[in-house]
Design an enzyme around this catalytic site. Structure first.
Site, PDB file in Angstrom:
ATOM      1  N   ASP A  49       0.822  -1.206   0.000  1.00  0.00           N
ATOM      2  CA  ASP A  49       0.000   0.000   0.000  1.00  0.00           C
ATOM      3  C   ASP A  49       0.856   1.256   0.000  1.00  0.00           C
ATOM      4  O   ASP A  49       2.060   1.207   0.207  1.00  0.00           O
ATOM      5  CB  ASP A  49      -0.863   0.019   1.276  1.00  0.00           C
ATOM      6  CG  ASP A  49      -2.050  -0.905   1.171  1.00  0.00           C
ATOM      7  OD1 ASP A  49      -2.387  -1.296   0.049  1.00  0.00           O
ATOM      8  OD2 ASP A  49      -2.627  -1.224   2.221  1.00  0.00           O
ATOM      9  N   LYS A  71      -3.741   3.230  -2.280  1.00  0.00           N
ATOM     10  CA  LYS A  71      -5.035   3.899  -2.379  1.00  0.00           C
ATOM     11  C   LYS A  71      -4.952   5.181  -1.596  1.00  0.00           C
ATOM     12  O   LYS A  71      -4.295   5.260  -0.583  1.00  0.00           O
ATOM     13  CB  LYS A  71      -6.132   3.054  -1.722  1.00  0.00           C
ATOM     14  CG  LYS A  71      -6.333   1.728  -2.326  1.00  0.00           C
ATOM     15  CD  LYS A  71      -7.266   0.972  -1.434  1.00  0.00           C
ATOM     16  CE  LYS A  71      -7.178  -0.498  -1.714  1.00  0.00           C
ATOM     17  NZ  LYS A  71      -7.731  -1.278  -0.631  1.00  0.00           N
ATOM     18  N   GLY A 102       0.283  -0.906   5.569  1.00  0.00           N
ATOM     19  CA  GLY A 102       0.771   0.029   6.577  1.00  0.00           C
ATOM     20  C   GLY A 102       0.160  -0.283   7.935  1.00  0.00           C
ATOM     21  O   GLY A 102      -0.997  -0.694   8.019  1.00  0.00           O
ATOM     22  N   MET A 182      -7.337   8.974   9.748  1.00  0.00           N
ATOM     23  CA  MET A 182      -7.966   9.609   8.579  1.00  0.00           C
ATOM     24  C   MET A 182      -8.898  10.738   9.004  1.00  0.00           C
ATOM     25  O   MET A 182      -9.975  10.923   8.421  1.00  0.00           O
ATOM     26  CB  MET A 182      -8.762   8.561   7.768  1.00  0.00           C
ATOM     27  CG  MET A 182      -7.900   7.433   7.245  1.00  0.00           C
ATOM     28  SD  MET A 182      -8.871   6.026   6.679  1.00  0.00           S
ATOM     29  CE  MET A 182      -9.275   5.210   8.224  1.00  0.00           C
TER      30      MET A 182
HETATM   31  C1  LIG Z   1      -6.176   3.538   5.942  1.00  0.00           C
HETATM   32  S1  LIG Z   1      -5.582   3.952   7.537  1.00  0.00           S
HETATM   33  C2  LIG Z   1      -4.467   2.610   7.799  1.00  0.00           C
HETATM   34  C3  LIG Z   1      -4.119   2.380   9.238  1.00  0.00           C
HETATM   35  C4  LIG Z   1      -3.119   1.267   9.440  1.00  0.00           C
HETATM   36  N1  LIG Z   1      -3.671  -0.010   9.068  1.00  0.00           N
HETATM   37  C5  LIG Z   1      -2.615   1.210  10.880  1.00  0.00           C
HETATM   38  O1  LIG Z   1      -2.861   0.222  11.579  1.00  0.00           O
HETATM   39  O2  LIG Z   1      -1.956   2.159  11.297  1.00  0.00           O
HETATM   40  C6  LIG Z   1      -4.514   5.297   7.184  1.00  0.00           C
HETATM   41  C7  LIG Z   1      -4.479   6.329   8.293  1.00  0.00           C
HETATM   42  O3  LIG Z   1      -3.643   5.874   9.364  1.00  0.00           O
HETATM   43  C8  LIG Z   1      -2.970   6.969   9.939  1.00  0.00           C
HETATM   44  N2  LIG Z   1      -1.517   6.752   9.791  1.00  0.00           N
HETATM   45  C9  LIG Z   1      -0.927   5.685   9.247  1.00  0.00           C
HETATM   46  N3  LIG Z   1       0.418   5.793   9.320  1.00  0.00           N
HETATM   47  C10 LIG Z   1       0.665   6.966   9.932  1.00  0.00           C
HETATM   48  C11 LIG Z   1       1.853   7.651  10.300  1.00  0.00           C
HETATM   49  N4  LIG Z   1       3.054   7.147  10.069  1.00  0.00           N
HETATM   50  N5  LIG Z   1       1.726   8.863  10.922  1.00  0.00           N
HETATM   51  C12 LIG Z   1       0.511   9.386  11.170  1.00  0.00           C
HETATM   52  N6  LIG Z   1      -0.635   8.778  10.850  1.00  0.00           N
HETATM   53  C13 LIG Z   1      -0.572   7.583  10.245  1.00  0.00           C
HETATM   54  C14 LIG Z   1      -3.428   8.222   9.212  1.00  0.00           C
HETATM   55  O4  LIG Z   1      -4.510   8.762   9.926  1.00  0.00           O
HETATM   56  C15 LIG Z   1      -3.862   7.655   7.892  1.00  0.00           C
HETATM   57  O5  LIG Z   1      -4.809   8.495   7.249  1.00  0.00           O
END
Ligand SMILES: C[S@@+](CC[C@H](N)C(=O)[O-])C[C@H]1O[C@@H](n2cnc3c(N)ncnc32)[C@H](O)[C@@H]1O
Length: 256
Positions: A49, A71, A102, A182
């Site tokens: 991703d 995405k 991620g 998000m």
């Molecule tokens: C589709 S979600 C995926 C979450 C992921 N599966 C997890 O467990 O962290 C994506 C959101 O996770 C958050 N996010 C993911 N990685 C991040 C990072 N390194 N720093 C800040 N926010 C993060 C943000 O809010 C982003 O919009």
């Protein structure tokens, strides 16, 4: 959920066709689990991703086929059905397939849907947890999500729903931390709803961008002041919002 324990991953006997659904953590490659690292070394093909960090991608051996199926919200570059079909096809060809996501695959990452579609197609699934953004961002910002003096619990939420879809009275509890994934685009709506339903105007709030990466930035404000204090136009993705007393701790690392 129509999953069958017999088709899930270890320690039960596995079908030949298999996909590993692997969490890559929030960015810092040192947060990758040893199991995730091993599976990447052994893979034939990796689908990843947008939020999988460059440092993690650099750990994939050069001979491994690698596909980006990233995405953005409301802009799916590869339709989910195509991702599922590719995973199923490669698994049935006997390839060692890693679906790299991620953070943690089972938190806001469609990991559950992918697992269900794989199992329905007769593919067994190994799920390897990853450090989720809430844990990674909070740790690297010095924000304890729970704390004996400030918070007895924490709720992880998606932040992109319409305000009418949240149970605000249930969320606004004393001694409780809220983490919105998000949530930046919708932050004005979320904070207005929290204020409207009775959360204190001076409740502290932190926004963490690029959590766990060298570019991490942490900004701290309050529910009512953040719009004046934080330039929302300058906020970069990915970013996480943490609301609660814990974000006022003196320990918060604003610019690590
Ligand atoms: C589709 S979600 C995926 C979450 C992921 N599966 C997890 O467990 O962290 C994506 C959101 O996770 C958050 N996010 C993911 N990685 C991040 C990072 N390194 N720093 C800040 N926010 C993060 C943000 O809010 C982003 O919009």
């Amino acid at each position: 959920m129509s999953t069958s324990a017999a088709t899930l991953g270890s320690p039960l006997k596995k079908n030949k066709a298999q996909v590993s659904l692997v969490g890559a953590g929030p960015g810092d490659p040192e947060l990758l689990t040893r199991k995730a690292h091993r599976l990447l070394q052994e893979a034939d093909v990796v689908l990843h991703d947008r939020l999988v960090g460059e440092g993690v991608l650099a750990l994939i051996p050069v001979h491994v086929e690698r596909f980006y199926v990233g995405k953005r919200r409301a802009q799916h570059s590869v339709p989910q059905e195509e991702i599922n079909a590719a995973l199923i096809s490669w698994a049935h060809q006997g390839k060692r397939v890693v679906r790299l996501k991620g953070g943690d695959p089972f938190l806001f990452g469609r990991g559950g849907e992918e697992m269900e579609s794989l199992i329905a197609a007769g593919v067994s699934v190994d799920v390897v947890p990853g450090v989720t953004a809430a844990s990674g961002c909070a740790a690297y910002a010095g924000i304890p999500l729970t704390h004996r003096d400030y918070a007895d619990g924490v709720t992880l939420l998606t932040g992109h729903l319409p305000a009418s879809e949240y149970d605000w009275p249930a969320l606004i509890r004393a001694r409780h931390t809220l983490v919105f994934y998000m949530g930046v685009t919708n932050l004005a709506v979320l904070t207005a709803a929290l204020l409207e339903h009775g959360m204190r105007a001076d409740m502290p709030l932190a926004i963490i961008e690029h959590g766990t990466l060298p570019t991490q930035r942490t900004q701290v404000a309050t529910l009512s002041s953040w719009r004046a204090v934080i330039d929302s136009e300058s906020l970069d993705s990915p970013a996480l919002v943490i609301i609660g007393e814990v974000t006022a701790c003196d320990r918060v690392v604003r610019f690590p």
